[in-house]
Write an enzyme that holds these catalytic residues in place. Structure first.
Site, PDB file in Angstrom:
ATOM      1  N   ASN A 139       0.891  -1.392   0.043  1.00  0.00           N
ATOM      2  CA  ASN A 139       0.606  -0.286  -0.111  1.00  0.00           C
ATOM      3  C   ASN A 139       1.193   1.019   0.059  1.00  0.00           C
ATOM      4  O   ASN A 139       1.733   1.533   1.050  1.00  0.00           O
ATOM      5  CB  ASN A 139      -1.473   0.139   1.003  1.00  0.00           C
ATOM      6  CG  ASN A 139      -1.817   1.219   1.197  1.00  0.00           C
ATOM      7  OD1 ASN A 139      -1.446   1.974   0.520  1.00  0.00           O
ATOM      8  ND2 ASN A 139      -2.091   1.274   2.440  1.00  0.00           N
ATOM      9  N   TRP A 140       1.001   1.829  -0.837  1.00  0.00           N
ATOM     10  CA  TRP A 140       1.985   2.810  -0.992  1.00  0.00           C
ATOM     11  C   TRP A 140       0.954   4.231  -1.016  1.00  0.00           C
ATOM     12  O   TRP A 140       2.164   5.045  -0.317  1.00  0.00           O
ATOM     13  CB  TRP A 140       2.660   2.793  -2.711  1.00  0.00           C
ATOM     14  CG  TRP A 140       2.484   1.738  -3.535  1.00  0.00           C
ATOM     15  CD1 TRP A 140       3.626   1.069  -2.508  1.00  0.00           C
ATOM     16  CD2 TRP A 140       3.990   1.967  -4.937  1.00  0.00           C
ATOM     17  NE1 TRP A 140       4.120   0.017  -3.047  1.00  0.00           N
ATOM     18  CE2 TRP A 140       3.751   0.697  -4.870  1.00  0.00           C
ATOM     19  CE3 TRP A 140       3.290   2.780  -6.155  1.00  0.00           C
ATOM     20  CZ2 TRP A 140       4.718   0.228  -5.570  1.00  0.00           C
ATOM     21  CZ3 TRP A 140       3.683   2.597  -6.944  1.00  0.00           C
ATOM     22  CH2 TRP A 140       4.598   0.957  -7.641  1.00  0.00           C
ATOM     23  N   LYS A 141      -0.168   3.903  -0.690  1.00  0.00           N
ATOM     24  CA  LYS A 141      -0.288   5.353   0.206  1.00  0.00           C
ATOM     25  C   LYS A 141      -0.506   6.633  -1.031  1.00  0.00           C
ATOM     26  O   LYS A 141      -0.472   6.543  -2.319  1.00  0.00           O
ATOM     27  CB  LYS A 141       0.440   5.457   1.125  1.00  0.00           C
ATOM     28  CG  LYS A 141       0.121   4.746   2.411  1.00  0.00           C
ATOM     29  CD  LYS A 141       0.062   4.784   3.678  1.00  0.00           C
ATOM     30  CE  LYS A 141       0.104   3.556   4.424  1.00  0.00           C
ATOM     31  NZ  LYS A 141      -0.620   3.731   6.502  1.00  0.00           N
ATOM     32  N   HIS A 193      -9.506   1.240   4.544  1.00  0.00           N
ATOM     33  CA  HIS A 193      -8.531   1.486   5.453  1.00  0.00           C
ATOM     34  C   HIS A 193      -8.408   2.165   6.591  1.00  0.00           C
ATOM     35  O   HIS A 193      -9.896   3.098   5.805  1.00  0.00           O
ATOM     36  CB  HIS A 193      -7.219   2.151   4.420  1.00  0.00           C
ATOM     37  CG  HIS A 193      -5.707   1.674   5.234  1.00  0.00           C
ATOM     38  ND1 HIS A 193      -5.239   3.027   6.277  1.00  0.00           N
ATOM     39  CD2 HIS A 193      -4.947   1.405   4.951  1.00  0.00           C
ATOM     40  CE1 HIS A 193      -4.154   2.721   6.344  1.00  0.00           C
ATOM     41  NE2 HIS A 193      -3.814   1.737   5.468  1.00  0.00           N
ATOM     42  N   GLU A 239      -6.585   5.377   7.407  1.00  0.00           N
ATOM     43  CA  GLU A 239      -6.749   6.491   7.701  1.00  0.00           C
ATOM     44  C   GLU A 239      -7.694   6.805   6.945  1.00  0.00           C
ATOM     45  O   GLU A 239      -7.955   7.799   7.184  1.00  0.00           O
ATOM     46  CB  GLU A 239      -5.465   6.741   6.350  1.00  0.00           C
ATOM     47  CG  GLU A 239      -3.825   5.970   7.051  1.00  0.00           C
ATOM     48  CD  GLU A 239      -2.807   5.390   6.320  1.00  0.00           C
ATOM     49  OE1 GLU A 239      -2.973   6.171   5.200  1.00  0.00           O
ATOM     50  OE2 GLU A 239      -1.761   5.243   7.182  1.00  0.00           O
ATOM     51  N   GLU A 293      -5.225  -4.965  10.357  1.00  0.00           N
ATOM     52  CA  GLU A 293      -4.582  -3.067  10.805  1.00  0.00           C
ATOM     53  C   GLU A 293      -4.583  -3.029  12.212  1.00  0.00           C
ATOM     54  O   GLU A 293      -6.187  -1.835  11.526  1.00  0.00           O
ATOM     55  CB  GLU A 293      -4.597  -2.911   9.257  1.00  0.00           C
ATOM     56  CG  GLU A 293      -4.217  -3.328   8.229  1.00  0.00           C
ATOM     57  CD  GLU A 293      -3.899  -2.351   7.636  1.00  0.00           C
ATOM     58  OE1 GLU A 293      -3.024  -2.504   6.659  1.00  0.00           O
ATOM     59  OE2 GLU A 293      -4.157  -1.190   6.849  1.00  0.00           O
ATOM     60  N   GLY A 321       2.292   2.242  10.774  1.00  0.00           N
ATOM     61  CA  GLY A 321       3.120   3.320  11.035  1.00  0.00           C
ATOM     62  C   GLY A 321       4.143   4.082  11.923  1.00  0.00           C
ATOM     63  O   GLY A 321       4.668   5.111  12.008  1.00  0.00           O
ATOM     64  N   SER A 341       3.163  -1.849  10.204  1.00  0.00           N
ATOM     65  CA  SER A 341       4.681  -1.690  10.069  1.00  0.00           C
ATOM     66  C   SER A 341       5.644  -3.504   9.844  1.00  0.00           C
ATOM     67  O   SER A 341       6.058  -3.565  11.122  1.00  0.00           O
ATOM     68  CB  SER A 341       5.199  -1.581  11.881  1.00  0.00           C
ATOM     69  OG  SER A 341       4.323  -0.341  12.545  1.00  0.00           O
ATOM     70  N   GLY A 394       2.957  -0.779   4.401  1.00  0.00           N
ATOM     71  CA  GLY A 394       2.823   0.415   4.254  1.00  0.00           C
ATOM     72  C   GLY A 394       3.891   1.052   3.614  1.00  0.00           C
ATOM     73  O   GLY A 394       4.692   0.369   2.208  1.00  0.00           O
ATOM     74  N   GLY A 395       4.935   1.490   4.817  1.00  0.00           N
ATOM     75  CA  GLY A 395       6.438   1.257   4.399  1.00  0.00           C
ATOM     76  C   GLY A 395       7.565   0.980   3.416  1.00  0.00           C
ATOM     77  O   GLY A 395       8.169   1.694   3.428  1.00  0.00           O
TER      78      GLY A 395
HETATM   79  P1  PGA Z   1       2.864   0.200   7.183  1.00  0.00           P
HETATM   80  O1  PGA Z   1       1.011   0.538   6.971  1.00  0.00           O
HETATM   81  O2  PGA Z   1       3.663  -0.644   7.073  1.00  0.00           O
HETATM   82  O3  PGA Z   1       3.171   1.500   7.152  1.00  0.00           O
HETATM   83  O4  PGA Z   1       2.727   0.100   9.329  1.00  0.00           O
HETATM   84  C1  PGA Z   1       0.355  -0.531   6.639  1.00  0.00           C
HETATM   85  C2  PGA Z   1      -0.621  -0.048   6.210  1.00  0.00           C
HETATM   86  O5  PGA Z   1      -1.472   0.890   5.913  1.00  0.00           O
HETATM   87  O6  PGA Z   1      -1.472  -0.559   5.222  1.00  0.00           O
END
Ligand code: PGA
Length: 235
Positions: A6-8, A91, A93, A157, A163, A193, A214-215
């Protein structure tokens, strides 16, 4: 096993092209399904750069109507037109920052599935909810609006792990995944994470069917390392 990146709100078309061409050359295991989720403006570039590979391209969200006066939204039909294979919905966010509710997540998931997209629907408790002992209740509520479908995957999640560098313990992940699976018979990804260093332990849990990253998905080498770790734990 499914590993989704997930590149956001990272990587425009130029960087996306570079990343995808490098991913094509990376050492990826054959027994793992690999997916990238670039921002909308980079989806067409990703589809083109990954053509002829098994790597899927997903959006990060999609609307439930086919078309209409919905400024700033993108429909399943628009995604399908450019060769997108699936979408994330719900998600945390989007739930926390953009007013997404269980009801809108359900609408998005259903419309995307009906249109023929694959769906990764995200659920997870906040830190306050976990501390108040409400994790099960929250997961039950979030999952209750989703309907079983062969193209549906749920991503567990925990919001406090996204993050932040904090990850759920393998036991916490296993427990939450067992609960989700008892409610809905679908694969369940862990997210929050995930990195090359902790992937094997989390993905080694029997109820963990993959990861939403994500990251650590923004770098080809670390993303590929997570894909390899997920293959090793099941072989
Ligand atoms: P993260 O993000 O791996 O940076 O914690 C995961 C996500 O939000 O899907």
């Amino acid at each position: 096993m499914l590993i989704a990146g997930n590149w956001k709100m990272f990587k425009g078309p130029r960087e996306t092209g570079e990343f995808c061409r490098a991913l094509r050359e990376a050492d990826l295991p054959e027994d793992v399904d690999v997916v990238v989720c670039p921002p909308y403006v980079s989806l067409a570039e990703a589809v083109q750069a990954l053509a002829g590979t098994e790597i899927g391209v997903f959006a990060q969200n999609c609307h439930w109507e086919r078309e209409g006066p919905y400024t700033g939204e993108i429909s399943p039909a628009l995604l399908l037109e450019i060769g997108v294979y699936g979408t994330i919905v719900g998600h945390s966010e989007r739930r926390q920052l953009f007013g997404e509710t269980d009801e809108t997540v359900a609408l998005r998931a259903r419309a995307a599935l009906e249109a023929g997209l694959h769906v990764i629907a995200c659920v997870g408790e906040t830190e306050a909810e976990r501390e108040a002992g409400r994790t099960d209740e929250v997961l039950r509520r979030q999952v209750s609006v989703l309907e079983e479908d062969e193209s549906l995957v749920v991503a567990y999640e925990p919001v406090w792990a996204i993050g932040t560098g904090k990850t759920a313990t393998a036991e916490m992940a296993q427990q939450a995944h067992e609960l989700v699976k008892s409610l809905l018979d679908v694969p369940v990804l862990y997210g929050g994470s995930v990195k090359p260093e902790n992937a094997a332990e989390l993905l080694g849990q029997p109820a963990v069917d993959g990861a939403l990253v994500g990251g650590a998905s923004l770098d080809v080498e670390s993303f590929a390392a997570i894909c390899r770790a997920s293959s090793l734990v099941r072989s």
